[in-house]
Design a protein around this motif. Structure first.
Motif, PDB file in Angstrom:
ATOM      1  N   TYR A 148       9.765   2.276  43.533  1.00  0.00           N
ATOM      2  CA  TYR A 148       9.186   3.588  43.830  1.00  0.00           C
ATOM      3  C   TYR A 148       8.492   4.080  42.567  1.00  0.00           C
ATOM      4  CZ  TYR A 148      12.486   3.281  47.704  1.00  0.00           C
ATOM      5  OH  TYR A 148      13.201   2.860  48.802  1.00  0.00           O
ATOM      6  N   ARG A 159       5.622   3.476  47.387  1.00  0.00           N
ATOM      7  CA  ARG A 159       6.684   2.468  47.490  1.00  0.00           C
ATOM      8  C   ARG A 159       6.057   1.079  47.550  1.00  0.00           C
ATOM      9  NH1 ARG A 159       9.376   3.357  52.872  1.00  0.00           N
ATOM     10  NH2 ARG A 159       7.274   2.791  53.500  1.00  0.00           N
ATOM     11  N   PRO A 204       7.111   6.580  51.033  1.00  0.00           N
ATOM     12  CA  PRO A 204       8.483   6.629  51.566  1.00  0.00           C
ATOM     13  C   PRO A 204       8.730   7.939  52.293  1.00  0.00           C
ATOM     14  CG  PRO A 204       8.497   7.059  49.215  1.00  0.00           C
ATOM     15  CD  PRO A 204       7.080   6.704  49.560  1.00  0.00           C
ATOM     16  N   LEU A 209      13.881   8.500  49.984  1.00  0.00           N
ATOM     17  CA  LEU A 209      13.819   8.885  48.569  1.00  0.00           C
ATOM     18  C   LEU A 209      15.054   9.684  48.177  1.00  0.00           C
ATOM     19  CD1 LEU A 209      11.668   8.334  46.399  1.00  0.00           C
ATOM     20  CD2 LEU A 209      10.893  10.691  46.689  1.00  0.00           C
TER      21      LEU A 209
END
Length: 229
Positions: A148, A159, A204, A209
């Motif tokens: 990430y 991502r 994401p 996350l």
């Protein structure tokens, strides 16, 4: 961390800038159209040509603005988690990276702060790293991870899911990836941006996350590694 430096504030500021710029350009086009309608005889060939070019440029501009607003909408839900990840990266000493281990979830996260303008958090499975620890010297071990990238500017989280083979190079656990770092050109970056605009696959979701934040903030163990480069 000052509010002006947070992911949330950067995202709000960027959103306002895009809106104000789009409205200003739209007003400029409206004024141009009104002047043509009111005094068409005052327009010579040069002004007509310039107007045609502006109209032609307006079409891709509208598409770009739409794409930017769409991505900002996706990023808005990520802002609280992104701010917490930025705060965590700022606690890492200069010249070091940090590893967070959460055995309950079975994850290990490796944070490299401000790597090429982004704080990079790579999530590994504990089982994969245990296989790596048992590998013979010069043995290849397959490793998969999800990285990430919490970018500094613009305020974007992307991502990247990847897989690689890693070589164990010493008994102390030094590792060497089989794929060297490669420079990414502008054309490739545009392709990636277009792909993400169409699919959203590189962005994401908030829950994903948030799980990463839980590992970073609630790890069983953390330790710092001095970076050689």
């Amino acid at each position: 961390m000052a509010s002006s430096r947070t992911f949330s504030s950067q995202l709000r500021r960027a959103h306002r800038t895009v809106i104000v710029t789009a409205v200003s350009i739209a007003l400029g086009f409206a004024y141009l159209a009104a002047s043509i309608y009111v005094t068409p005889e005052a327009w010579g060939p040069v002004l007509w040509t310039m107007s045609a070019l502006l109209v032609a440029l307006g079409i891709p501009y509208i598409w770009v603005v739409r794409a930017m607003l769409r991505e900002m909408g996706r990023q808005q839900d990520l802002a609280p988690s992104a701010d917490r990840l930025r705060e965590a990266s700022q606690e890492i000493p200069a010249g070091h990276s940090r590893i967070y281990a959460d055995h309950e979830r079975g994850w290990v996260v490796h944070c490299k702060p401000n790597l090429r303008g982004a704080d990079c958090f790579s999530r590994f499975e504990v089982a994969d790293l245990e296989d790596l620890g048992r590998a013979d010297l010069e043995g290849l071990v397959g490793v998969s991870a999800t990285t990430y990238r919490v970018m500094r500017r613009p305020a974007v989280v992307w991502r990247n899911v990847w897989a690689d083979e890693v070589v164990r190079t010493s008994g102390e656990g030094e590792l060497c990836t089989t794929v060297p770092d490669q420079e990414v050109g502008v054309r490739d970056r545009l392709k990636v941006a277009l792909f993400n605009h169409r699919t959203g696959a590189l962005t994401p979701d908030a829950g994903e996350l948030g799980e990463l934040v839980s590992v970073v903030c609630g790890a069983d163990r953390t330790w710092d590694i001095e970076e050689s480069r």
